[in-house]
Design an enzyme around this catalytic site. Structure first.
Site, mmCIF file in Angstrom:
data_model
loop_
_atom_site.group_PDB
_atom_site.id
_atom_site.type_symbol
_atom_site.label_atom_id
_atom_site.label_comp_id
_atom_site.label_asym_id
_atom_site.label_seq_id
_atom_site.Cartn_x
_atom_site.Cartn_y
_atom_site.Cartn_z
ATOM 1 C CE LYS A 119 -3.719 2.211 2.837
ATOM 2 N NZ LYS A 119 -4.725 1.882 3.854
ATOM 3 C CE LYS A 154 -6.531 1.830 -0.962
ATOM 4 N NZ LYS A 154 -7.262 2.286 0.554
#
Length: 430
Positions: A298, A351
């Site tokens: 992330k 992400k």
């Protein structure tokens, strides 16, 4: 439907020395054979006879009543049934240079020459089952539009949420992930509301599981929606995000969600060691069947802005760069993936999605675990904005972007386009 033309006695005059069964006189001085959309012309001095493979006026040609052996004997004897002629080679436009063919043994375009050929060799497929639908929920009864994310709403957990899930299931999307907009009065520096068994998320899970027992529910494990500081962890007075103390809170949050009926808990906090600790906590409470989808890579991305507006969870100060990854880093994703695998993660997530296709491919090549990609709010909103401004074809760009995430190696995609894309795949236009 293809035509078969036999040498057989008939009352139709001979053409070029042959009799044709089922031919009709016409008025021009050519013989035209229309096969589909292709017409061949053969010189004929007096009459025109038209044979169309799709001719339906007189119905299909009658069978001659011959058995297989008789048909084969006729062919052996030289009485070969006629078929429509070879279509002519399409003409090039005037002025096209006459050049010799290139001496190519392989021409990749041959496998792309028709829709049927392209479909046969398509390497990447996408289906509604590949989507996880992120849904924002709040305590209100009405659905509230999210300005920065056209088409997305904060759904009332008792009504709008259930209706939206029903729409998704109707087109094959049976996986969702919940994100709560928590009232400010319930937020605190330690985010204790995150593990309230009667909090917004556990209540929503129980409601959905009661109505749709087979629905796959993912949950977000992080403190930022519950933190008065807006960070994913507990913030020390000097601004440092406390790692181990945060992990302790996350374990209680994950167990609370599992107790409510969550199928997959998804730590998005990026604290070190949280996957192993959550796995141990779940197992200790008898939730060995609950999966963990780790937000493995992330990144501290600028693409998250609309999401934070949706949950009103912007950090009160600073940024998240001390725990989320540097967008410039590639190899670091392998470090995170190795740790998550060894600690018991079941799914690895990247992400954002489209700007990080290289990371998706990296994890796909290096890990045997399923890979998830999150097409985040900024990606969604840019496509929506481009479509509204008529700068792009929204539906085509949407489907292309999702296909690219699959091609890079994502098994599942968290996308706000889940319902719209599934309807597109199902042939609906709404």
């Amino acid at each position: 439907m293809a035509s078969s033309i036999f040498n057989a006695p008939c009352t139709v005059p001979a053409v070029n020395g042959k009799n044709y069964f089922g031919l009709k006189p016409a008025v021009n001085n050519d013989l035209r054979f229309d096969v589909g959309k292709t017409t061949s012309i053969i010189g004929c001095p007096k009459r025109v006879f038209t044979v169309r493979a799709s001719e339906k006026k007189d119905g299909p040609l009658k069978k001659l009543g011959l058995n297989d052996a008789e048909c084969e004997a006729a062919v052996v004897a030289g009485n070969v049934p006629e078929a429509p002629p070879v279509p002519p080679r399409p003409a090039a436009p005037a002025g096209t240079p006459a050049v010799p063919s290139l001496p190519l043994s392989r021409r990749p375009r041959r496998n792309r020459k028709s829709p049927a050929m392209r479909a046969s060799f398509q390497e990447t497929s996408i289906a509604p089952a590949n989507f996880v639908y992120p849904l924002f929920i709040h305590e209100g009864e009405e659905d509230t539009p999210i300005g920065a994310m056209p088409g997305c709403y904060r759904l009332g957990w008792r009504h709008g949420l259930v209706e939206e899930v029903a729409k998704a299931r109707d087109v094959g999307v049976n996986s969702i992930v919940l994100f709560p907009k928590v009232p400010d009065g319930l937020k605190s520096p330690t985010g204790d509301e995150a593990y309230n068994d009667n909090g917004l998320v556990p209540r929503a899970i129980r409601l959905l599981k009661d109505k749709y027992p087979d629905l796959v529910i993912y949950t977000d494990v992080a403190l930022d929606p519950y933190s008065s500081d807006g960070h994913d962890g507990i913030v020390r007075e000097d601004g440092v995000i406390m790692n181990d103390e945060t992990v302790y809170q996350l374990c209680k949050q994950a167990v609370s969600q599992a107790r409510a009926g969550a199928d997959v808990v998804s730590p998005s906090d990026m604290m070190d060691g949280r996957i192993g600790a959550i796995r141990k906590a779940l197992d200790a409470e008898g939730f060995q069947h609950v999966s963990i989808m780790s937000y493995t890579a992330k990144y501290a991305s600028s693409f998250y802005g609309p999401f934070r507006e949706a949950l009103e969870s912007n950090p009160r100060f600073g940024d998240k760069k001390t725990y989320q990854m540097n967008p410039a880093n590639y190899r670091e994703a392998l470090v995170e993936a190795h740790e998550d695998e060894s600690e018991g993660a079941d799914i690895l997530l990247v992400k954002p999605g489209l700007p990080y296709l290289d990371i998706i491919r990296l994890l796909r090549d290096k890990s045997p675990l399923p890979i998830a990609a999150y097409q985040v709010s900024g990606e969604y909103s840019m496509i929506k904005a481009g479509g509204v401004l008529k700068m792009i074809d929204e539906e085509r760009v949407m489907m292309e972007s999702l296909t690219c995430l699959r091609r890079a190696g994502a098994d599942i995609i968290l996308t706000y386009f889940a319902l719209q894309a599934a309807r597109c795949l199902c042939g609906e236009k709404r």
